[in-house]
Structures are given as structure tokens and as C-alpha cells.
Design a protein around this motif. Sequence first.
Motif, mmCIF file in Angstrom:
data_model
loop_
_atom_site.group_PDB
_atom_site.id
_atom_site.type_symbol
_atom_site.label_atom_id
_atom_site.label_comp_id
_atom_site.label_asym_id
_atom_site.label_seq_id
_atom_site.Cartn_x
_atom_site.Cartn_y
_atom_site.Cartn_z
ATOM 1 N N GLY A 1 0.847 -1.188 0.000
ATOM 2 C CA GLY A 1 0.000 0.000 0.000
ATOM 3 C C GLY A 1 0.884 1.241 0.000
ATOM 4 N N PHE A 2 0.301 2.372 0.371
ATOM 5 C CA PHE A 2 1.061 3.623 0.389
ATOM 6 C C PHE A 2 2.348 3.479 1.196
ATOM 7 N N ALA A 3 2.245 2.814 2.370
ATOM 8 C CA ALA A 3 3.401 2.763 3.275
ATOM 9 C C ALA A 3 4.500 1.851 2.727
ATOM 10 N N GLY A 4 4.122 0.641 2.330
ATOM 11 C CA GLY A 4 5.128 -0.324 1.861
ATOM 12 C C GLY A 4 5.812 0.159 0.591
ATOM 13 N N ILE B 1 6.621 -7.948 -0.012
ATOM 14 C CA ILE B 1 5.801 -9.158 -0.150
ATOM 15 C C ILE B 1 4.346 -8.756 0.078
ATOM 16 N N GLU B 2 3.486 -9.098 -0.857
ATOM 17 C CA GLU B 2 2.098 -8.629 -0.823
ATOM 18 C C GLU B 2 1.138 -9.804 -1.057
ATOM 19 N N ALA B 3 0.173 -9.932 -0.145
ATOM 20 C CA ALA B 3 -0.798 -11.030 -0.257
ATOM 21 C C ALA B 3 -1.745 -10.844 -1.438
ATOM 22 N N GLY B 4 -2.056 -9.625 -1.769
ATOM 23 C CA GLY B 4 -3.004 -9.359 -2.857
ATOM 24 C C GLY B 4 -2.401 -9.631 -4.222
ATOM 25 N N GLY C 1 -1.471 -1.473 -4.182
ATOM 26 C CA GLY C 1 -2.583 -0.557 -3.858
ATOM 27 C C GLY C 1 -3.097 -0.707 -2.448
ATOM 28 N N GLY C 2 -2.669 -1.778 -1.750
ATOM 29 C CA GLY C 2 -3.095 -1.966 -0.358
ATOM 30 C C GLY C 2 -4.600 -2.103 -0.254
ATOM 31 N N ILE C 3 -5.199 -1.336 0.649
ATOM 32 C CA ILE C 3 -6.636 -1.511 0.884
ATOM 33 C C ILE C 3 -7.458 -1.226 -0.374
ATOM 34 N N TRP C 4 -6.916 -0.470 -1.307
ATOM 35 C CA TRP C 4 -7.696 -0.167 -2.522
ATOM 36 C C TRP C 4 -7.686 -1.333 -3.495
ATOM 37 N N HIS C 5 -6.846 -2.298 -3.219
ATOM 38 C CA HIS C 5 -6.940 -3.554 -3.970
ATOM 39 C C HIS C 5 -8.087 -4.393 -3.407
ATOM 40 N N TRP C 6 -8.175 -4.482 -2.104
ATOM 41 C CA TRP C 6 -9.146 -5.378 -1.467
ATOM 42 C C TRP C 6 -10.549 -4.766 -1.395
ATOM 43 N N ASN C 7 -10.611 -3.495 -1.100
ATOM 44 C CA ASN C 7 -11.915 -2.852 -0.857
ATOM 45 C C ASN C 7 -12.478 -2.270 -2.158
ATOM 46 N N ARG D 1 -14.763 4.434 -1.480
ATOM 47 C CA ARG D 1 -14.103 5.690 -1.857
ATOM 48 C C ARG D 1 -13.426 6.288 -0.640
ATOM 49 N N VAL D 2 -12.456 7.142 -0.918
ATOM 50 C CA VAL D 2 -11.685 7.709 0.168
ATOM 51 C C VAL D 2 -12.472 8.852 0.818
ATOM 52 N N ASP D 3 -12.290 9.012 2.127
ATOM 53 C CA ASP D 3 -12.953 10.084 2.864
ATOM 54 C C ASP D 3 -11.993 11.254 3.115
ATOM 55 N N THR D 4 -10.829 11.151 2.566
ATOM 56 C CA THR D 4 -9.850 12.240 2.641
ATOM 57 C C THR D 4 -9.818 12.861 1.260
ATOM 58 N N TYR D 5 -9.803 14.196 1.155
ATOM 59 C CA TYR D 5 -9.801 14.725 -0.207
ATOM 60 C C TYR D 5 -8.523 14.323 -0.940
ATOM 61 N N ILE E 1 -4.727 15.579 -0.826
ATOM 62 C CA ILE E 1 -3.796 15.191 0.241
ATOM 63 C C ILE E 1 -3.700 13.670 0.362
ATOM 64 N N TYR E 2 -4.485 12.975 -0.457
ATOM 65 C CA TYR E 2 -4.435 11.509 -0.436
ATOM 66 C C TYR E 2 -3.599 11.022 -1.626
ATOM 67 N N GLN E 3 -2.354 11.394 -1.608
ATOM 68 C CA GLN E 3 -1.409 10.990 -2.644
ATOM 69 C C GLN E 3 -0.005 11.264 -2.109
ATOM 70 N N ARG F 1 1.580 -14.445 0.798
ATOM 71 C CA ARG F 1 1.268 -13.987 2.155
ATOM 72 C C ARG F 1 2.413 -14.349 3.103
ATOM 73 N N VAL F 2 2.828 -13.418 3.903
ATOM 74 C CA VAL F 2 3.810 -13.718 4.945
ATOM 75 C C VAL F 2 3.065 -14.426 6.068
ATOM 76 N N THR F 3 3.503 -15.629 6.393
ATOM 77 C CA THR F 3 2.785 -16.434 7.385
ATOM 78 C C THR F 3 3.499 -16.454 8.731
ATOM 79 N N ASN G 1 -4.144 10.778 8.292
ATOM 80 C CA ASN G 1 -4.282 10.584 6.856
ATOM 81 C C ASN G 1 -3.221 9.564 6.390
ATOM 82 N N GLY G 2 -3.666 8.528 5.667
ATOM 83 C CA GLY G 2 -2.780 7.415 5.319
ATOM 84 C C GLY G 2 -1.468 7.831 4.655
ATOM 85 N N PRO G 3 -1.526 8.553 3.534
ATOM 86 C CA PRO G 3 -0.271 8.906 2.854
ATOM 87 C C PRO G 3 0.634 9.814 3.696
HETATM 88 P P1 FAD Z 1 -2.746 -0.739 3.355
HETATM 89 O O1 FAD Z 1 -3.176 0.122 2.245
HETATM 90 O O2 FAD Z 1 -3.812 -1.342 4.192
HETATM 91 O O3 FAD Z 1 -1.840 -1.898 2.754
HETATM 92 C C1 FAD Z 1 -1.419 -2.987 3.530
HETATM 93 C C2 FAD Z 1 -1.111 -4.150 2.623
HETATM 94 O O4 FAD Z 1 -0.471 -5.150 3.397
HETATM 95 C C3 FAD Z 1 -2.341 -4.809 2.025
HETATM 96 O O5 FAD Z 1 -2.275 -4.766 0.630
HETATM 97 C C4 FAD Z 1 -2.303 -6.232 2.544
HETATM 98 O O6 FAD Z 1 -2.710 -7.193 1.593
HETATM 99 C C5 FAD Z 1 -0.839 -6.394 2.872
HETATM 100 N N1 FAD Z 1 -0.631 -7.430 3.888
HETATM 101 C C6 FAD Z 1 -1.126 -7.454 5.143
HETATM 102 N N2 FAD Z 1 -0.728 -8.567 5.787
HETATM 103 C C7 FAD Z 1 0.038 -9.252 4.915
HETATM 104 C C8 FAD Z 1 0.750 -10.482 4.988
HETATM 105 N N3 FAD Z 1 0.753 -11.225 6.100
HETATM 106 N N4 FAD Z 1 1.450 -10.894 3.893
HETATM 107 C C9 FAD Z 1 1.474 -10.140 2.769
HETATM 108 N N5 FAD Z 1 0.811 -8.982 2.644
HETATM 109 C C10 FAD Z 1 0.112 -8.538 3.693
HETATM 110 N N6 FAD Z 1 -7.281 6.481 5.273
HETATM 111 C C11 FAD Z 1 -7.303 7.818 5.086
HETATM 112 O O7 FAD Z 1 -6.357 8.496 5.439
HETATM 113 N N7 FAD Z 1 -8.375 8.399 4.502
HETATM 114 C C12 FAD Z 1 -9.429 7.677 4.063
HETATM 115 O O8 FAD Z 1 -10.374 8.238 3.568
HETATM 116 C C13 FAD Z 1 -9.410 6.266 4.211
HETATM 117 N N8 FAD Z 1 -10.412 5.502 3.745
HETATM 118 C C14 FAD Z 1 -10.357 4.161 3.915
HETATM 119 C C15 FAD Z 1 -11.381 3.368 3.398
HETATM 120 C C16 FAD Z 1 -11.355 2.000 3.568
HETATM 121 C C17 FAD Z 1 -12.453 1.176 3.002
HETATM 122 C C18 FAD Z 1 -10.320 1.404 4.305
HETATM 123 C C19 FAD Z 1 -10.295 -0.066 4.549
HETATM 124 C C20 FAD Z 1 -9.291 2.176 4.790
HETATM 125 C C21 FAD Z 1 -9.292 3.557 4.600
HETATM 126 N N9 FAD Z 1 -8.260 4.368 5.066
HETATM 127 C C22 FAD Z 1 -8.303 5.710 4.857
HETATM 128 C C23 FAD Z 1 -7.117 3.818 5.804
HETATM 129 C C24 FAD Z 1 -6.061 3.262 4.858
HETATM 130 O O9 FAD Z 1 -5.670 2.060 5.414
HETATM 131 C C25 FAD Z 1 -4.879 4.189 4.681
HETATM 132 O O10 FAD Z 1 -5.270 5.385 4.057
HETATM 133 C C26 FAD Z 1 -3.760 3.600 3.783
HETATM 134 O O11 FAD Z 1 -4.270 2.728 2.850
HETATM 135 C C27 FAD Z 1 -2.734 2.910 4.606
HETATM 136 O O12 FAD Z 1 -1.752 2.425 3.752
HETATM 137 P P2 FAD Z 1 -0.828 1.245 4.208
HETATM 138 O O13 FAD Z 1 0.163 1.038 3.135
HETATM 139 O O14 FAD Z 1 -0.318 1.527 5.571
HETATM 140 O O15 FAD Z 1 -1.790 -0.010 4.368
#
Ligand code: FAD
Length: 543
Positions: free
Chosen positions: A24-27, A44-47, A51-57, A63-67, A70-72, A116-118, A446-448
Motif C-alpha cells: 500500500g502507500f506505506a510499503g 511481499i504482498e498477499a493481494g 494498492g493496499g486496501i484499494w486492492h481489497w476494498n 471511496r476515500v474520505d480524505t480529499y 492530500i491523499y497521494q 502472504r507472509v505467514t 491521513n494514510g499517505p
Molecule cells: P494498506 O493500504 O492497508 O496496505 C497494507 C497491505 O499489506 C495490504 O495490501 C495487505 O494485503 C498487505 N498485507 C497485510 N498482511 C500481509 C501479509 N501477512 N502478507 C502479505 N501482505 C500482507 N485512510 C485515510 O487516510 N483516509 C481515508 O479516507 C481512508 N479511507 C479508507 C477506506 C477504507 C475502506 C479502508 C479499509 C481504509 C481507509 N483508510 C483511509 C485507511 C487506509 O488504510 C490508509 O489510508 C492507507 O491505505 C494505509 O496504507 P498502508 O500502506 O499503511 O496499508
Amino acid sequence: MADPATNGANTSDADLDVIVVGAGFAGLYQLRRLRELGYRVKVIEAGSDIGGIWHWNCYPGARVDTYGSIYQYSDPELVKDWDYSETYPGWDELREYFDYVDKKLDLRKDVILNTRVTGANFDEDKNVWQVKTDDGKTTTAQFFVLCTGFAAKAHIPDIEGLDSFKGAKHHTGLWPQEGLDFTGKRVAVIGTGSSGVQVVQEAAKTASELTLFQRTPNLTLPMGQHTISKEESAKLKEDYPRLFARRAETFAGFDFDFLDKGALEVSEQERYDTYMRLWKEGSFIWWIGTFNDVLFNQEANDTQYAFWRDETRKRISDPVLKEKFAPMTAFHPWGVKRPALEQGFYECFDQDNVHLVDIRETPIERFTETGITTSTDHMDFDIIVLATGFDSVSGGLMQIDITGTKGKSLADKWKEGLRAHIGMACSDFPNLIFVYGPQSPSAFCNGPSCAELQGEWVVQFVDDMRKRGVSRVEATTEAEESWRESVLEMTDATLFPKGNSWYMGANIPGKPRELVAYPGGLNDYLAKLKDCAENNYTGFELK
Ligand code: FAD
């Protein structure tokens, strides 16, 4: 391998310098930056895609609740050629964004997808993590950086007969990638978190019947969504340097912050005018840009709730629903559960095909082959949407079998409560770091903003350890206990403990009741990180 001239680490026989979990954004930020610094790093990514949560959800309405502004990522090179088409982009546009980022930075080549990391354990002779994946492989690296986000473990409630339902049944966070058409279908949505609200708004358009099962109403805010032309986008970008710089100075990593006065310090008129001004802006500003006592003082909070209730009730025509969605007396203080940003949610319930079941009054007793039985009724459905949330923040980490140096797993360590020095590191788990994890601003940020600001600290930490020739770095027990104490103390000063929210772990049976995120704000948190680094990494033992 990082440049041996500048980095003195002794891990030449490890497969990698850094293993990152989660794309996702962080990784992806970790990947990009660590790669730039010359490290051998893989994500290593399970999906099946980045895209992180935007892959799964990818449920209808996600849709994002952050404009979007700032969500980039803030890198000007990325900003300059990217334009969101709406103020609050949907999951599909966010996926396009990740594709775009990948095209610019060539990230996918270092992401191992569908894996998936187990589990993981630390080899104390070599000071490397041995990371196990579900393809049976083990990969070693000096640093193990977990970017698993807040939603890596879907919560599916234990309802009798759950698996007996013969129709389609999906959790919003595990939505089928091929999509699911609601047209002409009888749809049940269980849960009124942000995802539940979003699905209802979409399903109401095409389902033949839509029933929302609600326990607690979501104290939503108007989204204020609109489309953005290229010209508008260009204009917005002129303000981006300010916007991105401001993130580090605010509580939640936005470009606004709480007001510098309390609701109880101003006249009734000023209070009303302020609430109205912020309300009209249509964003989280009404939540985390409001008076600075609202989340701390019940009396102040009551004024905010009363405004919210009165404005919201104007939108609801049915008197019974007025009380269900915006009751005269609140179930919990305003803002201690995450508000959804809505677009026409209440108006959906003016339609003949949309119904509400209050499960406080008529609880769900069981699922059957054809539908749902409550204490008073049975309803048939074609599709059941489980908008039932997540075992947030810690759940995704605890489901990985990570064993520390004393033989205890991370899940065991946190069974009685979270302990993570600076919200990132644990004693007995050397060379392991979380980004956007427990007891860091994560769920309040905010995630990013976290991905970049907390993420950059992690990059510098790893780089510094390598440059100093540190092969093992570990948080002390005292440091993690003291961080925990400060989080608990800060929590007690807020109204959050008064709500049964996922922030408090209250949605998961047996989960300790405590805030999963750092409640002091991103600005305060970053100051603590700076302090930590400048004082030879206070709370860490470097070897
Ligand atoms: P994520 O995007 O969650 O990515 C984590 C990744 O890790 C996933 O792809 C997952 O598959 C992978 N992973 C986890 N465990 C394992 C494993 N064991 N092995 C391999 N891969 C693994 N945040 C905001 O700031 N504003 C918003 O409006 C907002 N809306 C959201 C809406 C939804 C529906 C959801 C679920 C979350 C929302 N969030 C929002 C929070 C969101 O999590 C963050 O914005 C941002 O995505 C965090 O990025 P990340 O990289 O930390 O995590």
C-alpha cells in the motif's frame, strides 16, 4: 546490497537487506526510498496487485474520505502529471493512481504479489529475520518492516448459520475482484461503519430491495463531493507545497487542525456560526478541525452533537428514522467513532425499496439458506454484504506467526495489551519495525501522510543503523512500557473510552479495550521521533 563504503553491516549472507510486508502507500514508500539508497529490498504482498486496501476494498461505492489532494504522495514529480477527477476519488481511480505511480517509479518489479507472509523468526547468530511465506519459501533479511495497514484482518461476526446462506455473501474488505451486480437483487447490508454507508448509497440505486441492519447509527458528515476539471486541478496544485508542508504540523496529517479555542469558551452565536462554517466545507474538518475541547469535554461535545443532530434530522423525512439515525440523545460522544462522509445516505431511505432494521430492537438470530432471521422476522436475500469492519491495526500483525527472541509470539505479547516503543518497535523483536502500526498515529492520521512522514523516519533509521554498523537494534522493555503508559494516560484525557469503537478495540470480542492508535497527534508524534533519533535512539539498544 547497500554501498559497503558507507554501510558497515555484516549481513552479506542474508538474501535481502530489508523485507517489507504490504504494497500500500506505506510499503511502496519504503520500497522506493530504500531502493534509492541502494538497499536490496523486496515487498511481499498477499493481494494480486499493489494498492493496499484499494486492492481489497473494491465494493460498490468504496471511496476515500480524505480529499484526493492530500491523499497521494507529495513528490512533485508524481504530483505534476496526476489529476484526480473527483474531490473524493473512488477505489477504481485509486487503483489507476497506483498504476501511474508504478509507471513513474517502476515499483512492481520488486513486489512479490499473491504471496502472504505467514511467519517469521529471528536468527540470533546472524541477526537476520527468516521470513516464511505461504508458497513454502523462507527469505532472510536484516530488517523486517511491516506495512500491513489497519485493515488486513477482516472481522466476520460469529453469527449462527453464517455459512448456511446459499446466496452471495461477502465482507467489504474481501470483495470479489470481478465485482458483483446489485441490479434487481435483494441485498442486505450488515453494519453502519464507513463501508456500510458507502455500500448502501450504491445498492439503493439498483437493488430491488435493500435492507440495512444497524446497531449504532453512524454520525456521518456531508462529503461535499464534486468533479474536478483539469483547470481546477492545475489551480489546486499551486497550493500543494503549502498543503504538503502543513501535514507535519497538524494532529491528523491534514492541512487543517483543531481550532485554537474551545466550544465552551465562545458565545453561543460564535459556536453556531463556527459549526455552520465548518459544516459547509464538507470534510473531516468538522471532526478534526473543530473546537479543541470537543473530543475531551462532554459538555463541549454535547454542543457539537446537538448541532449535528439538528442538521441531520432536517434531511430525514420519516419521524421514526429521525430517531434511529440522529437520536435526540446520543449513544456516545460525537466523534469518538469514525464518521463516514456521506452523499445522499439519508435520502436513500425515502425510497420504497430501502429499509432499516434496528438490531438493538430486533437482533439477528441466525443466517439461513435463504436469508436472515431476526428475533421477530425472517427476510430472504440474494446478497448479504458484511460491512462488519476489521480487527483494526494490530489484528493484521497478530495473525502473522512472528516469534521473538524469547520464544514468545507477537500475538502472545499483545494479548493483554499493546506495547510498541514509539509505536514502531518491540522488545525481543530486534530489527523489526511497523509503519502505520499500533500506538502510532495510524488510524487517526491521513494514510499517505503517515506513509511518508513516519515512513521517512523508518528509512533514515534503517540507513543510520547500517551506516553505524549496527547489526541488531531492539526496543527496551522499559521504553515500550513507558510509551504504553503515555498512550493510556493521553487516552484517559479524551472521550474515546466512552464509545464502543474499533479505535478502542471494542468491535472484537476479547480484544483489550484500549486505543489502537497514538492519540497525541502526528505533529506531537513526529517531534518525539525526532527527539528519539537525535538522542542516539532513546529506548533502543544498539549492538
Ligand atoms: P494498506 O493500504 O492497508 O496496505 C497494507 C497491505 O499489506 C495490504 O495490501 C495487505 O494485503 C498487505 N498485507 C497485510 N498482511 C500481509 C501479509 N501477512 N502478507 C502479505 N501482505 C500482507 N485512510 C485515510 O487516510 N483516509 C481515508 O479516507 C481512508 N479511507 C479508507 C477506506 C477504507 C475502506 C479502508 C479499509 C481504509 C481507509 N483508510 C483511509 C485507511 C487506509 O488504510 C490508509 O489510508 C492507507 O491505505 C494505509 O496504507 P498502508 O500502506 O499503511 O496499508
